[in-house]
Design an enzyme around this catalytic site. Sequence first.
Site, PDB file in Angstrom:
ATOM      1  N   MET A  30       0.850  -1.192   0.000  1.00 36.01           N
ATOM      2  CA  MET A  30       0.000   0.000   0.000  1.00 36.01           C
ATOM      3  C   MET A  30       0.888   1.246   0.000  1.00 36.01           C
ATOM      4  O   MET A  30       0.478   2.320   0.425  1.00 36.01           O
ATOM      5  CB  MET A  30      -0.933  -0.008   1.210  1.00 36.01           C
ATOM      6  CG  MET A  30      -1.874  -1.228   1.177  1.00 36.01           C
ATOM      7  SD  MET A  30      -3.422  -0.982   2.037  1.00 36.01           S
ATOM      8  CE  MET A  30      -2.869  -0.752   3.685  1.00 36.01           C
ATOM      9  N   GLY A  31       2.138   1.087  -0.444  1.00 38.21           N
ATOM     10  CA  GLY A  31       3.046   2.231  -0.518  1.00 38.21           C
ATOM     11  C   GLY A  31       3.616   2.605   0.837  1.00 38.21           C
ATOM     12  O   GLY A  31       3.622   1.791   1.767  1.00 38.21           O
ATOM     13  N   HIS A  37       9.455  -3.569   3.357  1.00 39.40           N
ATOM     14  CA  HIS A  37       8.962  -3.809   1.988  1.00 39.40           C
ATOM     15  C   HIS A  37      10.134  -4.166   1.069  1.00 39.40           C
ATOM     16  O   HIS A  37      10.014  -5.029   0.201  1.00 39.40           O
ATOM     17  CB  HIS A  37       8.294  -2.540   1.427  1.00 39.40           C
ATOM     18  CG  HIS A  37       7.022  -2.155   2.116  1.00 39.40           C
ATOM     19  ND1 HIS A  37       6.914  -1.015   2.876  1.00 39.40           N
ATOM     20  CD2 HIS A  37       5.796  -2.730   2.123  1.00 39.40           C
ATOM     21  CE1 HIS A  37       5.683  -0.910   3.338  1.00 39.40           C
ATOM     22  NE2 HIS A  37       4.981  -1.938   2.911  1.00 39.40           N
ATOM     23  N   GLN A 148       5.794 -11.341   7.371  1.00 38.70           N
ATOM     24  CA  GLN A 148       5.400 -12.106   8.562  1.00 38.70           C
ATOM     25  C   GLN A 148       4.762 -11.211   9.633  1.00 38.70           C
ATOM     26  O   GLN A 148       4.063 -11.689  10.517  1.00 38.70           O
ATOM     27  CB  GLN A 148       6.693 -12.733   9.112  1.00 38.70           C
ATOM     28  CG  GLN A 148       6.618 -13.378  10.457  1.00 38.70           C
ATOM     29  CD  GLN A 148       6.442 -14.876  10.320  1.00 38.70           C
ATOM     30  OE1 GLN A 148       6.718 -15.426   9.257  1.00 38.70           O
ATOM     31  NE2 GLN A 148       5.988 -15.510  11.368  1.00 38.70           N
ATOM     32  N   SER A 186       4.442   1.095   7.916  1.00 39.72           N
ATOM     33  CA  SER A 186       4.222   2.410   7.289  1.00 39.72           C
ATOM     34  C   SER A 186       3.600   3.373   8.289  1.00 39.72           C
ATOM     35  O   SER A 186       3.725   4.588   8.153  1.00 39.72           O
ATOM     36  CB  SER A 186       3.300   2.261   6.084  1.00 39.72           C
ATOM     37  OG  SER A 186       3.840   1.325   5.206  1.00 39.72           O
ATOM     38  N   ARG A 187       2.910   2.817   9.301  1.00 38.82           N
ATOM     39  CA  ARG A 187       2.246   3.686  10.283  1.00 38.82           C
ATOM     40  C   ARG A 187       3.236   4.314  11.263  1.00 38.82           C
ATOM     41  O   ARG A 187       2.915   5.308  11.906  1.00 38.82           O
ATOM     42  CB  ARG A 187       1.190   2.892  11.053  1.00 38.82           C
ATOM     43  CG  ARG A 187      -0.009   2.525  10.195  1.00 38.82           C
ATOM     44  CD  ARG A 187      -1.094   1.854  11.025  1.00 38.82           C
ATOM     45  NE  ARG A 187      -2.337   1.755  10.295  1.00 38.82           N
ATOM     46  CZ  ARG A 187      -2.668   0.755   9.510  1.00 38.82           C
ATOM     47  NH1 ARG A 187      -1.834  -0.253   9.343  1.00 38.82           N
ATOM     48  NH2 ARG A 187      -3.826   0.738   8.857  1.00 38.82           N
TER      49      ARG A 187
HETATM   50  O1  PAF Z   1      -0.176  -5.837   3.728  1.00 35.98           O
HETATM   51  C1  PAF Z   1      -0.571  -4.910   2.989  1.00 35.98           C
HETATM   52  O2  PAF Z   1       0.128  -3.942   2.731  1.00 35.98           O
HETATM   53  C2  PAF Z   1      -1.964  -4.981   2.401  1.00 35.98           C
HETATM   54  O3  PAF Z   1      -2.846  -5.578   3.288  1.00 35.98           O
HETATM   55  C3  PAF Z   1      -2.015  -5.699   1.027  1.00 35.98           C
HETATM   56  C4  PAF Z   1      -1.595  -7.153   1.144  1.00 35.98           C
HETATM   57  C5  PAF Z   1      -1.088  -4.972   0.052  1.00 35.98           C
HETATM   58  C6  PAF Z   1      -3.425  -5.659   0.466  1.00 35.98           C
HETATM   59  O4  PAF Z   1      -3.883  -4.351   0.284  1.00 35.98           O
END
Ligand code: PAF
Length: 282
Positions: A30-31, A37, A148, A186-187
Amino acid sequence: MQVVYTGADWHEYWLRSIKSNKSIGLVPTMGALHEGHLDLVRKAKEESDIVVVSIFVNPTQFNNQEDFENYPNTLESDLDKLSNENVDFVFVPDTKTIYPEKPVININFGELERVLEGTFRPGHFNGVGIVVSKLFNLIRPHKAFFGQKDLQQTGIIKQLVKDLSMEVELIIVPTRREEDGLAMSSRNMRLSTEERNQSLILINSLMKAKQELLAGKQWFEVQNQIKCDFEEKPLASLEYFELIHPERFTRYSKFDENQKSSICVAAYLGKIRLIDNLPIIP
Ligand code: PAF
């Protein structure tokens, strides 16, 4: 690195990849990308010929409108980071591409979603299930990579793939942590300095509980002690701290060293909701 916006754009590249026998790895995100990531991206690069990262803040998985509206959007720096990792494609659909219409179906994950996140975020896993299915159908990856840290989400997606006979292999990548132990999320960038300091209670309580369980303390005593520890942190508010089976997500009332187990925690720091988990018996 190529940025694609629609399924139709991607289809051309997909055809070319398939014709040249290249395997495709998808990292759905989700960026607001961080090193966690990028670990997924690096793993995807090791395991696939072509790596696609999707960036889409999925509205249907937010049960809280304010959380959705405040979700960080850092597209430009995300694209820089992905370009530095030599990612092949970034899929950045808009909401109309993913949801030309509101979905009618509802995915019920049964027992799997009647605990932890499922209880505290009603409708969340339906939204995750729908968007992940859409991404798999649009991108058609051979492998997909998830972290995870969202342990229950990995269980939900495994179930989705199994029940719908999807031909995609799921790879789960260990949680990346800050030097002081906070799980990357990200939060985290929305935490104030004081909330960030107090956020260490998540990893500290997981480690303390693990140590005490392995030393023979009863689970109910450990859980009660952790609840008290949270009460001492004025900015932290505990939602759950549970001992569970890491694949079935059933709650244990007692610790048994002969059974697989993990502890999962969710807590607010101010208005920011964080989750984490730690395997006790893998
Ligand atoms: O883990 C995430 O970032 C989201 O839940 C996902 C898997 C991209 C789905 O929107």
